[in-house]
Design a protein around this motif. Structure first.
Motif, PDB file in Angstrom:
ATOM      1  N   ARG B  92       0.845  -1.207   0.000  1.00  9.43           N
ATOM      2  CA  ARG B  92       0.000   0.000   0.000  1.00  9.43           C
ATOM      3  C   ARG B  92       0.883   1.262   0.000  1.00  9.43           C
ATOM      4  NH1 ARG B  92      -5.274   0.007   1.099  1.00  9.43           N
ATOM      5  NH2 ARG B  92      -5.149  -1.975   2.177  1.00  9.43           N
ATOM      6  N   LEU B  95       2.293   1.867  -3.386  1.00  5.81           N
ATOM      7  CA  LEU B  95       1.310   2.444  -4.302  1.00  5.81           C
ATOM      8  C   LEU B  95       1.095   3.929  -4.005  1.00  5.81           C
ATOM      9  CD1 LEU B  95      -1.228  -0.522  -4.476  1.00  5.81           C
ATOM     10  CD2 LEU B  95       0.213   0.323  -6.320  1.00  5.81           C
ATOM     11  N   VAL B 113      -6.163   2.739  -5.049  1.00  2.77           N
ATOM     12  CA  VAL B 113      -5.551   1.591  -4.353  1.00  2.77           C
ATOM     13  C   VAL B 113      -6.644   0.599  -3.948  1.00  2.77           C
ATOM     14  CG1 VAL B 113      -4.279   0.876  -2.286  1.00  2.77           C
ATOM     15  CG2 VAL B 113      -3.518   2.867  -3.577  1.00  2.77           C
ATOM     16  N   LEU B 148      -1.925   2.387 -11.711  1.00  7.39           N
ATOM     17  CA  LEU B 148      -2.440   3.333 -10.713  1.00  7.39           C
ATOM     18  C   LEU B 148      -3.007   4.604 -11.348  1.00  7.39           C
ATOM     19  CD1 LEU B 148      -2.573   3.570  -7.582  1.00  7.39           C
ATOM     20  CD2 LEU B 148      -0.458   4.870  -7.706  1.00  7.39           C
TER      21      LEU B 148
END
Lengths: 283, 335
Positions: B92, B95, B113, B148
């Protein structure tokens, strides 16, 4: 599929500086997270100079009074040297995270992103190392104060902060340059290993110029570390001004102002000299 | 659309790309097939602005990659074969770092995310340190970082290399879904099955040059008829192989006969129809040539490669493995 970065409102409105800031804070945030989860670097960076301070201080504790310039005790004399050594050692390691990122391919991951400026990678490292060195230096200054070696106040503290900042920036620039110029971390560690202690011994950190043979006194008087040590030593020893002579070098008297000028010049020169390399590697 | 024109790149004396031309239509999955060392990764690194070509041009849609690299990076999601993860950070956190580097706001990053964690089935482990991830998890996180910012173009270098079958199929499903959503995907692979299963179109690279391009079915159909592999003996001598080759070259209905030295001088060729096999069997006997093995099949992508280069993809892999200097390549990849 619509790209989030190409036409998003944030892209349209955010200035280039805001993007550089966002990148820099994110990249330095990563380094601080690493430090938080693996604080060994921080602890070792404080422990090593602390050991120097305690052991070297004890070694010359019985040195005859009046032997050192200004009638200082050896503990007082040593503190400035160890504070500078702490900041110097920390900054010299600045290139290591970058080198590991190069070697393991993480740098490529960063370079595929549309960074507003790839110098934010360098800026983030400089920010991280400056903060780390600041914390380590404060820890040593605190220990020195507890040992009865004093604590600079008022403008003296500002001078210490400026001197350490200039030194850290200069050495960080050098280390980052090496991290991009050398082929791997083994070579970088070798340079760090070779540079660290000789530069310390060939400075006024552990002994005054008057104790040294002429050739070493010349070396120490030209060593940038001495230009950082002596202003701090002067601050610990009184309230110096810009024109106060802080070092009686073989080539003449060096004032506090001259020391700061040399350190500023060195920091500027080193960052300018690594720019072509950074442009080639990051451009 | 992704386009490369006359792209050349050398690493010292080694030529990685020898004037590569490539055109990837929008909205498709395009496979870049070739053995290790064929120039696939170099081509992708040039597209991703990680490498400057010695000559040639590259475009992502209407963006000139060399003239406007930053704009190109915004359009592109890149999933590298060898990009490292930060072992100390969680997936996480990785990202979120990438979100900041793509200048996404925190809210948008957080939302993306969550979406990607669900899409790529990462919820269970996304908060664990990356250093604990398996190969499959790493590849999924790699893909998530590439996706992303919702890039319209996605470039993947050997996306399923080293993955177990289950992770591989899961990744394929995601890529198909992305294509359905309109993403143009360029993926390099030396895995024939992968390219065959995923690619709408493909290009075959060999020694830095394009040797064939088009839809897989078209490339295979162009070979025509039945694919025959003939072995006169288990290990046929050069002389006998040459005699059989000369015979086949003059036989009506036989096309593109080649001797595959790496497989004991087996001869591969295409026969217009299956009935020709019996005729050939008789002719070989008439000329005193023995038959150790005669097999027939439908043409495969490997046949396309074989016909173009005279060796199978696996033989090419083995041959490259002995000549490649992976250390020098690693150094070249370092910035």
């Amino acid at each position: 599929m619509t790209g989030l970065t190409a036409n998003s409102p944030s892209d349209a409105s955010a200035s280039a500086w805001a993007e550089v800031l966002q990148e820099t804070l994110a990249l330095s945030g990563r380094l601080f997270l690493q430090l938080q989860r693996r604080p060994t670097t921080l602890v070792a960076g404080v422990l090593q100079p602390l050991i120097w301070l305690v052991l070297f201080g004890a070694l010359f504790q019985r040195a005859p009074e009046g032997l050192l310039p200004g009638g200082l005790s050896y503990g007082h004399f040593l503190s400035a040297g160890i504070i500078v050594f702490t900041a110097f050692s920390g900054a010299l390691n600045a290139g290591l995270p970058v080198m590991f990122d190069r070697e393991f391919g993480f740098l490529n991951r960063l370079l595929v992103a549309p960074l507003r400026s790839r110098y934010s990678i360098v800026l983030a490292s400089a920010l991280y190392i400056t903060s780390l060195s600041g914390v380590q230096s404060l820890a040593i200054m605190g220990t020195a104060a507890v040992m009865g070696n004093g604590w600079p106040v008022g403008s003296g503290l500002v001078v210490v902060a400026i001197v350490l900042l200039l030194l850290v920036l200069a050495v960080t620039g050098l280390s980052l340059g090496l991290a991009f110029a050398l082929p791997g971390h083994i070579e970088l560690l070798a340079v760090i290993f070779v540079a660290n202690l000789p530069l310390l011994f060939a400075s006024t950190a552990l002994a005054p110029l008057s104790f040294m043979p002429p050739w070493l006194a010349w070396l120490a008087a030209l060593n940038p570390l001495s230009f950082a040590i002596e202003p701090i030593r002067a601050v610990y020893n009184g309230s110096p001004t810009w024109s106060t002579v802080v070092l009686e070098a073989p080539y003449g008297a060096v004032t506090m102002g001259a020391c700061l000028l040399v350190l500023s010049g060195l920091a500027g020169l080193l960052f300018l000299s690594i720019r072509p390399l950074l442009r080639r590697k990051l451009g | 659309m992704i386009r490369l024109e006359g792209v050349r790149k050398s690493y010292g004396a080694v030529q990685a790309l020898a004037g590569l031309d490539l055109q990837v239509p929008s909205g498709c999955i395009y496979g870049l097939l070739g053995p290790n060392g064929a120039g696939k990764t170099t081509a992708l690194r040039i597209l991703c602005t990680l490498l400057a070509p010695d000559a040639g041009r590259a475009w992502l849609d209407d963006v000139d990659v060399l003239a406007e690299p930053r704009l190109a990076r915004r359009r592109l999601g890149h999933v590298a074969q060898d990009a490292a993860l930060d072992k100390i950070l969680s997936g996480r956190e990785m990202l979120h770092l990438h979100g900041a580097l793509y200048h996404l706001s925190r809210d948008i990053t957080r939302r993306r995310v969550v979406e990607l964690a669900a899409q790529l089935d990462m919820d269970a482990w996304l908060d664990r340190p990356c250093g604990t991830y398996s190969g499959g998890m790493r590849r999924r996180l790699d893909l998530a970082t590439g996706l992303l910012h919702r890039p319209p173009l996605l470039v993947l270098d050997e996306p399923t290399a080293g993955l177990d079958v289950e992770s591989r199929y899961a990744l394929w499903a995601v890529l198909r879904q992305l294509k359905a959503e309109g993403t143009t995907i360029l993926l390099s692979s030396h895995d024939l099955e992968e390219v065959n299963a995923l690619a709408d179109e493909l290009a075959i690279l060999d020694q830095g040059a394009l040797i064939a391009a088009g839809p897989p079915s078209q490339l295979k159909a162009a070979l025509g008829g039945e694919r025959i592999t003939l072995k006169l003996r288990e290990f046929t001598s050069d002389g006998e192989a040459s005699r059989a080759l000369a015979l086949l070259q003059h036989q009506a209905g036989v096309s593109q006969p080649v001797v595959n030295r790496a497989q004991g001088n087996a001869i591969s060729f295409f026969a217009r129809d299956a009935r020709l096999v019996e005729v050939l069997r008789q002719q070989l006997q008439d000329h005193g040539l023995p038959i150790f093995c005669l097999s027939q099949s439908q043409p495969s992508l490997d046949d396309v490669y074989l016909q173009a280069t005279g060796r199978t993809l696996m033989d090419a892999e083995l041959s490259m493995a002995t000549t490649r200097d992976t250390k020098a390549e690693q150094k070249a990849a370092m910035r």
